[in-house]
Design an enzyme around this catalytic site. Structure first.
Site, PDB file in Angstrom:
ATOM      1  CD  GLU A   1       7.778  25.411  40.855  1.00  0.00           C
ATOM      2  OE1 GLU A   1       9.326  26.233  40.366  1.00  0.00           O
ATOM      3  OE2 GLU A   1       7.622  24.315  41.882  1.00  0.00           O
TER       4      GLU A   1
ATOM      5  CG  HIS B   1      10.240  32.785  45.637  1.00  0.00           C
ATOM      6  ND1 HIS B   1       9.247  33.101  45.889  1.00  0.00           N
ATOM      7  CD2 HIS B   1      10.278  31.002  45.324  1.00  0.00           C
ATOM      8  CE1 HIS B   1       7.866  31.210  45.971  1.00  0.00           C
ATOM      9  NE2 HIS B   1       8.882  30.185  45.202  1.00  0.00           N
TER      10      HIS B   1
ATOM     11  NE  ARG C   1      10.765  31.652  41.169  1.00  0.00           N
ATOM     12  CZ  ARG C   1      11.700  30.922  41.881  1.00  0.00           C
ATOM     13  NH1 ARG C   1      12.217  30.434  41.900  1.00  0.00           N
ATOM     14  NH2 ARG C   1      10.923  29.554  42.176  1.00  0.00           N
TER      15      ARG C   1
ATOM     16  CG  HIS D   1      14.447  32.533  46.412  1.00  0.00           C
ATOM     17  ND1 HIS D   1      13.616  31.715  47.702  1.00  0.00           N
ATOM     18  CD2 HIS D   1      14.427  31.456  45.374  1.00  0.00           C
ATOM     19  CE1 HIS D   1      13.880  30.362  47.002  1.00  0.00           C
ATOM     20  NE2 HIS D   1      13.323  30.040  45.840  1.00  0.00           N
TER      21      HIS D   1
ATOM     22  NE  ARG E   1      17.077  29.842  40.524  1.00  0.00           N
ATOM     23  CZ  ARG E   1      15.900  29.130  41.565  1.00  0.00           C
ATOM     24  NH1 ARG E   1      15.647  28.316  40.565  1.00  0.00           N
ATOM     25  NH2 ARG E   1      15.349  29.416  42.218  1.00  0.00           N
TER      26      ARG E   1
HETATM   27  P1  FAD Z   1      23.405  25.201  49.126  1.00  0.00           P
HETATM   28  O1  FAD Z   1      22.568  23.950  49.509  1.00  0.00           O
HETATM   29  O2  FAD Z   1      23.462  25.794  50.305  1.00  0.00           O
HETATM   30  O3  FAD Z   1      24.937  23.860  49.892  1.00  0.00           O
HETATM   31  C1  FAD Z   1      26.337  25.229  50.526  1.00  0.00           C
HETATM   32  C2  FAD Z   1      26.652  24.093  51.418  1.00  0.00           C
HETATM   33  O4  FAD Z   1      28.523  24.701  51.623  1.00  0.00           O
HETATM   34  C3  FAD Z   1      26.926  24.131  53.120  1.00  0.00           C
HETATM   35  O5  FAD Z   1      26.814  22.591  53.130  1.00  0.00           O
HETATM   36  C4  FAD Z   1      27.166  24.753  53.499  1.00  0.00           C
HETATM   37  O6  FAD Z   1      27.459  24.441  54.975  1.00  0.00           O
HETATM   38  C5  FAD Z   1      28.529  25.230  53.193  1.00  0.00           C
HETATM   39  N1  FAD Z   1      28.985  25.819  53.152  1.00  0.00           N
HETATM   40  C6  FAD Z   1      29.447  27.171  52.675  1.00  0.00           C
HETATM   41  N2  FAD Z   1      29.858  28.326  53.166  1.00  0.00           N
HETATM   42  C7  FAD Z   1      30.514  27.909  54.060  1.00  0.00           C
HETATM   43  C8  FAD Z   1      31.929  27.568  54.318  1.00  0.00           C
HETATM   44  N3  FAD Z   1      32.019  29.132  54.289  1.00  0.00           N
HETATM   45  N4  FAD Z   1      32.467  26.620  55.212  1.00  0.00           N
HETATM   46  C9  FAD Z   1      32.135  25.271  54.692  1.00  0.00           C
HETATM   47  N5  FAD Z   1      31.036  24.903  54.461  1.00  0.00           N
HETATM   48  C10 FAD Z   1      30.569  26.632  53.858  1.00  0.00           C
HETATM   49  N6  FAD Z   1      15.904  25.544  43.315  1.00  0.00           N
HETATM   50  C11 FAD Z   1      15.058  23.987  42.604  1.00  0.00           C
HETATM   51  O7  FAD Z   1      15.880  24.059  41.073  1.00  0.00           O
HETATM   52  N7  FAD Z   1      13.568  24.109  42.992  1.00  0.00           N
HETATM   53  C12 FAD Z   1      13.465  24.604  44.429  1.00  0.00           C
HETATM   54  O8  FAD Z   1      12.363  24.218  44.195  1.00  0.00           O
HETATM   55  C13 FAD Z   1      13.989  25.749  44.698  1.00  0.00           C
HETATM   56  N8  FAD Z   1      13.327  25.358  46.394  1.00  0.00           N
HETATM   57  C14 FAD Z   1      14.050  26.502  47.335  1.00  0.00           C
HETATM   58  C15 FAD Z   1      13.731  26.700  48.385  1.00  0.00           C
HETATM   59  C16 FAD Z   1      14.016  27.523  48.821  1.00  0.00           C
HETATM   60  C17 FAD Z   1      13.815  27.799  50.322  1.00  0.00           C
HETATM   61  C18 FAD Z   1      15.423  27.952  48.809  1.00  0.00           C
HETATM   62  C19 FAD Z   1      15.888  28.989  49.682  1.00  0.00           C
HETATM   63  C20 FAD Z   1      15.894  27.702  48.060  1.00  0.00           C
HETATM   64  C21 FAD Z   1      15.195  26.858  46.980  1.00  0.00           C
HETATM   65  N9  FAD Z   1      16.611  26.886  45.407  1.00  0.00           N
HETATM   66  C22 FAD Z   1      15.234  25.550  44.537  1.00  0.00           C
HETATM   67  C23 FAD Z   1      17.313  27.077  45.208  1.00  0.00           C
HETATM   68  C24 FAD Z   1      18.081  25.886  45.682  1.00  0.00           C
HETATM   69  O9  FAD Z   1      17.840  24.781  46.490  1.00  0.00           O
HETATM   70  C25 FAD Z   1      20.071  25.960  45.246  1.00  0.00           C
HETATM   71  O10 FAD Z   1      19.951  26.465  44.501  1.00  0.00           O
HETATM   72  C26 FAD Z   1      19.996  24.386  45.779  1.00  0.00           C
HETATM   73  O11 FAD Z   1      19.822  23.946  46.535  1.00  0.00           O
HETATM   74  C27 FAD Z   1      22.135  25.586  46.250  1.00  0.00           C
HETATM   75  O12 FAD Z   1      22.147  24.103  46.333  1.00  0.00           O
HETATM   76  P2  FAD Z   1      23.752  24.180  46.438  1.00  0.00           P
HETATM   77  O13 FAD Z   1      24.504  22.703  46.734  1.00  0.00           O
HETATM   78  O14 FAD Z   1      24.568  25.108  45.702  1.00  0.00           O
HETATM   79  O15 FAD Z   1      24.737  24.741  47.946  1.00  0.00           O
HETATM   80  C1  SIN Z   2       9.519  27.031  44.463  1.00  0.00           C
HETATM   81  O1  SIN Z   2       9.478  25.765  45.291  1.00  0.00           O
HETATM   82  O2  SIN Z   2       9.017  28.162  44.611  1.00  0.00           O
HETATM   83  C2  SIN Z   2      10.925  27.653  44.699  1.00  0.00           C
HETATM   84  C3  SIN Z   2      11.488  27.081  43.408  1.00  0.00           C
HETATM   85  C4  SIN Z   2      12.555  27.105  43.343  1.00  0.00           C
HETATM   86  O3  SIN Z   2      13.366  28.958  43.690  1.00  0.00           O
HETATM   87  O4  SIN Z   2      13.231  27.102  42.306  1.00  0.00           O
END
Ligand code: FAD
Ligand code: SIN
Length: 541
Positions: free
Chosen positions: A122, A250, A297, A358, A393
């Site tokens: 990527e 993104h 990005r 994103h 990032r």
């Molecule tokens: P999340 O997975 O967002 O989980 C948040 C949790 O907190 C949820 O359970 C929610 O309910 C809970 N929560 C929030 N507020 C409250 C509240 N007030 N009370 C109770 N619960 C709450 N990153 C990569 O490294 N590779 C990728 O390929 C990639 N692709 C992506 C594609 C998309 C479409 C998106 C949106 C993001 C992508 N990212 C990628 C980024 C990555 O997915 C996220 O940064 C990462 O998954 C965040 O994980 P997390 O556990 O911090 O939070």
């Molecule tokens: C993507 O698949 O392009 C998202 C990857 C990322 O947010 O790290």
């Protein structure tokens, strides 16, 4: 009149059921089998940013062609001078061990004909190092983690439980300011959406894993849950927040007017040879960067923004028509189907794409063990600012970072376990005060303010910023803040009202960070300050 507030006690409270929260919960649950772990989540347990991750997780797996040094270097280059090198080294070097662990939990990553992992590439990566599961990597990782959690006896997941605020000395009647030493987290107030009552959860250790804040913008790839709740809660509790100006857009979200969140077209498509083209069909990236479509990005998103403004269009195109169809369908089945569902056969037509908010590179400031500035409160995943990403990032480093710091938080707790569990909290947490509040009469006040907030942030604090736009944004946010605080004081809390309040705070932090930074760096681009300054520092808010 105050209603009696239910109170629950737990050893570990994990707020969030994405990759960060679940990884941590599993580790502490297995190490401390007699301790109670409570995971709370505001909607369904799998509704997380994690579930939507597409491209994959970066890691040095191919030791013949790749190396830690190369991954470190790529991360530092993308971060544009603001990464913490020590943290980058930690994440890159500890990453492969964490990847092995999630494989042991049952996550499946694609392999090639030889049986080796099929590694993708990527933007900003000099080597092929992205492990993936088709184009639904996050869904697979979330599935594996949730399955493991379900099989773990001492973890209790409570869905539909909205954390309103973290409890500190402030709630016990003490004055807490940013200079108070030893601000301590005792647990949280939650709105239990099953009963519609506010409850108290007292915990010895709390992990914040609440994810990002993409919903601050009109066009975002983030699901509805991404409203910056954890960041806003810590700010209200006078904890440290940093680098909020670095919101990553993104480059390639599917352009579908009126649809929110935006469907992502993973960067891995460009990794496999997809080419960005403007309205005239020109491959424009070579005008902007020698790495063309696979530049980091921030550069690609700004180039697209520039092309769109120049041509007066709302999107550019991603051309995949030259790619072997079978290979495309095999690697990106979800994207292929989604495009087909709106009448685009990627083998024959270009995909309309535009940048969308994103990822939040900044957040709750944490140290190398995921400790925040508030005692007993750890943070990891997207809500945290560890120092890994700096000003931008590197793709696919987020899932990796979440797992590395979930592990480091766990290690730190193991080291301090005797102190943590021998400690006796002799505090009495007051009941939630509902005095003087009434049922909300007009939801439109909240929904309209939500739209206004997204409009302000998108129009004035997007990919390209100016001093005047930032000043305007701040003025308008001030008004929204006043109106929303008034509503918060006078009506019963609802998730919608809390999310609006949290997003206004997050928006304010983004604008404040952007205003402090009198230079253009990484994701923060201000045409009034186009150059980088010599002084490299984080914006602590
Ligand atoms: P999340 O997975 O967002 O989980 C948040 C949790 O907190 C949820 O359970 C929610 O309910 C809970 N929560 C929030 N507020 C409250 C509240 N007030 N009370 C109770 N619960 C709450 N990153 C990569 O490294 N590779 C990728 O390929 C990639 N692709 C992506 C594609 C998309 C479409 C998106 C949106 C993001 C992508 N990212 C990628 C980024 C990555 O997915 C996220 O940064 C990462 O998954 C965040 O994980 P997390 O556990 O911090 O939070
Ligand atoms: C993507 O698949 O392009 C998202 C990857 C990322 O947010 O790290």
């Amino acid at each position: 009149m105050n209603n009696k507030t239910n109170q629950m006690q737990t050893d570990f409270l994990v707020i969030g059921s994405g990759i960060a929260g679940l990884t941590f919960a599993l580790k502490v649950a297995n190490h401390f089998p007699d301790k109670k772990i409570t995971v709370i989540t505001k909607t369904n347990s799998d509704e997380t940013n994690t579930k939507y991750a597409q491209g994959g997780i970066a890691g040095v797996i191919d030791e013949t062609n790749d190396s830690f040094e190369k991954h470190i270097e790529d991360t530092l280059i993308a971060g544009d001078g603001l990464c913490n090198k020590e943290i980058v080294e930690i994440v890159v070097k500890e990453g492969p061990a964490r990847i092995k662990e999630i494989i042991n939990y049952g996550a499946r990553f694609d392999k090639n004909e030889k049986g080796d992992f099929a590694l993708g590439k990527e933007g900003g990566h000099s080597e092929f190092r992205i492990l993936h599961h088709k184009d639904v990597t996050g869904k697979e990782m979330e599935r594996a983690l949730l399955q493991a959690v379900t099989n773990t006896k001492n973890i209790n997941i409570i869905n539909h439980c909205f954390v309103v605020d973290i409890i500190t000395q402030h709630h016990l009647g003490y004055l807490v300011t940013k200079s108070t030493v030893d601000i301590t987290c005792y647990g949280v107030y939650v709105l239990n959406l099953n009963t519609n009552l506010i409850e108290k959860i007292e915990s010895k250790i709390t992990l914040l894993a609440t994810g990002g804040c993409g919903q601050a913008y009109r066009a975002t790839t983030n699901p509805k849950i991404a409203t910056g709740d954890g960041i806003a809660m810590v700010y209200r509790a006078k904890g440290r927040i940093e680098n909020m100006e670095f919101i990553q857009f993104h480059p390639t979200a599917l352009y579908e007017p009126g649809i929110s969140p935006s469907f992502l077209i993973t960067e891995a498509v460009r990794g496999d040879g997809g080419i960005l083209r403007n309205k005239k069909g020109e491959a424009f990236m070579e005008k902007y960067d020698s790495r063309k479509d696979l530049a980091p990005r921030d550069i690609v998103a700004r180039a697209i923004d520039n092309e769109m403004k120049f041509e007066g269009t709302e999107h550019v195109f991603l051309d995949c028509t030259h790619l072997p169809k079978e290979k495309f369908v095999n690697h990106f089945p979800n994207i292929y189907q989604k495009c087909l569902s709106i009448g685009i056969d990627v083998a024959k037509s270009y995909i309309p794409v535009a940048p969308a908010a994103h990822y939040s590179c900044g957040g709750v400031k944490t140290n190398a063990f995921a400790q925040t500035s508030i005692k007993n409160l750890y943070a990891c995943g997207e809500c945290a600012s560890t120092g890994l990403h700096g000003a931008n990032r590197l793709a696919s480093n987020s899932l990796l970072e979440a797992m590395v710091f979930a592990h480091r938080a766990f290690e730190n707790i193991v080291e301090n376990a005797s102190e943590i569990f021998e400690r006796k909290n002799i505090i009495i947490i007051p009941d939630w005060n509902t005095k003087g509040t009434i049922e909300p009469r007009e939801m439109i006040l909240i929904t309209q303010s939500f739209k206004e907030l997204q409009q302000i942030m998108s129009d004035y604090v997007g990919i390209v910023r100016t001093d005047v736009r930032l000043a305007r944004a701040m003025k308008r946010l001030d008004l929204l803040f006043e109106e929303t605080e008034q509503l918060y004081r006078s009506t019963k809390v609802s998730p919608q009202l809390c999310e609006l309040r949290n997003l206004i705070t997050t928006g304010y932090l983004i604008v404040k960070g952007a205003d402090f930074r009198k230079e253009s760096r990484g994701l923060h681009y201000n045409t009034d300050h186009p150059c980088k300054s010599d002084i490299i520092q984080n914006t602590i808010l």
